[in-house]
Design a protein around this motif. Structure first.
Motif, short mmCIF file in Angstrom:
data_model
loop_
_atom_site.label_atom_id
_atom_site.label_comp_id
_atom_site.label_asym_id
_atom_site.label_seq_id
_atom_site.Cartn_x
_atom_site.Cartn_y
_atom_site.Cartn_z
N ILE A 47 0.85 -1.20 0.00
CA ILE A 47 0.00 0.00 0.00
C ILE A 47 0.89 1.25 0.00
O ILE A 47 1.76 1.40 0.85
CB ILE A 47 -0.92 0.00 1.25
CG1 ILE A 47 -1.81 -1.22 1.26
CG2 ILE A 47 -1.73 1.27 1.33
CD1 ILE A 47 -2.79 -1.27 0.11
N LYS A 48 0.65 2.15 -0.93
CA LYS A 48 1.43 3.39 -1.05
C LYS A 48 0.48 4.58 -1.11
O LYS A 48 -0.62 4.48 -1.67
CB LYS A 48 2.28 3.37 -2.34
CG LYS A 48 3.18 2.18 -2.49
CD LYS A 48 4.30 2.22 -1.50
CE LYS A 48 5.20 1.00 -1.70
NZ LYS A 48 5.78 0.51 -0.51
N PRO A 49 0.88 5.72 -0.53
CA PRO A 49 0.04 6.92 -0.63
C PRO A 49 -0.22 7.29 -2.09
O PRO A 49 0.64 7.13 -2.95
CB PRO A 49 0.88 8.00 0.06
CG PRO A 49 1.77 7.24 0.99
CD PRO A 49 2.06 5.95 0.28
N GLY A 50 -1.43 7.74 -2.36
CA GLY A 50 -1.81 8.11 -3.72
C GLY A 50 -2.54 7.00 -4.47
O GLY A 50 -3.08 7.25 -5.55
N MET A 51 -2.56 5.78 -3.93
CA MET A 51 -3.28 4.70 -4.59
C MET A 51 -4.77 5.00 -4.58
O MET A 51 -5.29 5.60 -3.66
CB MET A 51 -3.02 3.35 -3.88
CG MET A 51 -1.61 2.84 -4.03
SD MET A 51 -1.33 1.30 -3.10
CE MET A 51 -2.04 0.11 -4.23
N GLU A 71 -10.14 10.54 -4.14
CA GLU A 71 -9.98 9.17 -4.62
C GLU A 71 -8.63 8.57 -4.26
O GLU A 71 -8.44 7.38 -4.36
CB GLU A 71 -10.14 9.12 -6.15
CG GLU A 71 -11.54 8.84 -6.64
CD GLU A 71 -12.11 7.53 -6.13
OE1 GLU A 71 -11.52 6.46 -6.34
OE2 GLU A 71 -13.18 7.58 -5.50
N GLY A 72 -7.66 9.39 -3.83
CA GLY A 72 -6.33 8.88 -3.52
C GLY A 72 -6.15 8.59 -2.04
O GLY A 72 -6.69 9.28 -1.18
N MET A 73 -5.36 7.57 -1.73
CA MET A 73 -5.09 7.22 -0.34
C MET A 73 -4.16 8.25 0.29
O MET A 73 -3.16 8.64 -0.30
CB MET A 73 -4.46 5.84 -0.24
CG MET A 73 -4.36 5.36 1.19
SD MET A 73 -3.36 3.90 1.39
CE MET A 73 -1.78 4.65 1.67
N LYS A 74 -4.53 8.69 1.50
CA LYS A 74 -3.75 9.69 2.21
C LYS A 74 -2.87 9.06 3.29
O LYS A 74 -1.70 9.37 3.40
CB LYS A 74 -4.68 10.73 2.83
CG LYS A 74 -3.98 11.85 3.55
CD LYS A 74 -4.93 12.96 3.93
CE LYS A 74 -5.73 12.56 5.15
NZ LYS A 74 -6.55 13.63 5.69
N SER A 75 -3.45 8.15 4.11
CA SER A 75 -2.67 7.57 5.21
C SER A 75 -3.12 6.14 5.49
O SER A 75 -4.22 5.74 5.14
CB SER A 75 -2.80 8.42 6.47
OG SER A 75 -4.12 8.35 6.98
N PHE A 76 -2.21 5.43 6.16
CA PHE A 76 -2.43 4.03 6.52
C PHE A 76 -1.97 3.87 7.97
O PHE A 76 -0.81 4.12 8.29
CB PHE A 76 -1.60 3.14 5.59
CG PHE A 76 -1.68 1.67 5.88
CD1 PHE A 76 -2.69 0.91 5.32
CD2 PHE A 76 -0.76 1.05 6.72
CE1 PHE A 76 -2.77 -0.45 5.58
CE2 PHE A 76 -0.83 -0.30 6.99
CZ PHE A 76 -1.84 -1.05 6.42
#
Length: 147
Positions: free
Chosen positions: A23-27, A75-80
């Motif tokens: 998992i990477k930011p922006g996915m 739509e993009g992932m910010k944090s995990f």
């Protein structure tokens, strides 16, 4: 002592270190879903947050519970964010209640093969050799009628 049967309860998605590393930011949401699976909890009041919760109760294994939160910005992932995650191998070992820790030997070593006695070939002589059948001894009728 007799113990009652307890049903094994598994809920949620197993998330491992290997999955978290992918998992990477922006996915996009679709990419995150393809790696982690569908989230267990999605909230209409917090549409930019997915929660993955995993619990397992298995007789003979310790109770496990883990939480993973993925936050999006549009739509993009910010944090995990996640609890301590096990590797795939550690997770399987933690739920395996049948393993004794010993690995069975599946093949003999060269020394063990050489130590084996050589099998003797059967010797057929005399009347036994003459009475041994050499071909089919029965004849069967055809399966279909001959015309």
């Amino acid at each position: 002592m007799i113990t009652p049967y307890r049903m094994e309860i598994v809920q949620g998605n197993v998330v491992t270190k290997e999955m978290a590393a992918a998992i990477k930011p922006g996915m996009t949401r679709a990419e995150v879903r393809s790696v982690l699976g569908s989230p267990l909890l999605t909230d209409i009041f917090h549409a930019d947050r997915w929660d993955y919760v995993f619990t397992i109760r298995r007789q003979g294994a310790p109770y496990q519970q883990r939480r993973v939160t993925v936050r999006f910005d549009g739509e993009g992932m910010k944090s995990f964010e996640a609890d301590e995650l096990p590797s795939e191998r550690d997770f399987v070992a933690s739920i395996d209640t049948r393993s004794t820790g010993r690995v069975p030997k599946l093949q003999l070593t060269e020394e063990q093969l050489e130590a084996l006695p050589i099998p003797a070939e059967p010797v057929v002589t005399g009347a036994a050799a003459a009475s041994a059948p050499e071909g089919p001894t029965r004849s069967y009728p055809p399966l279909e009628a001959v015309r």
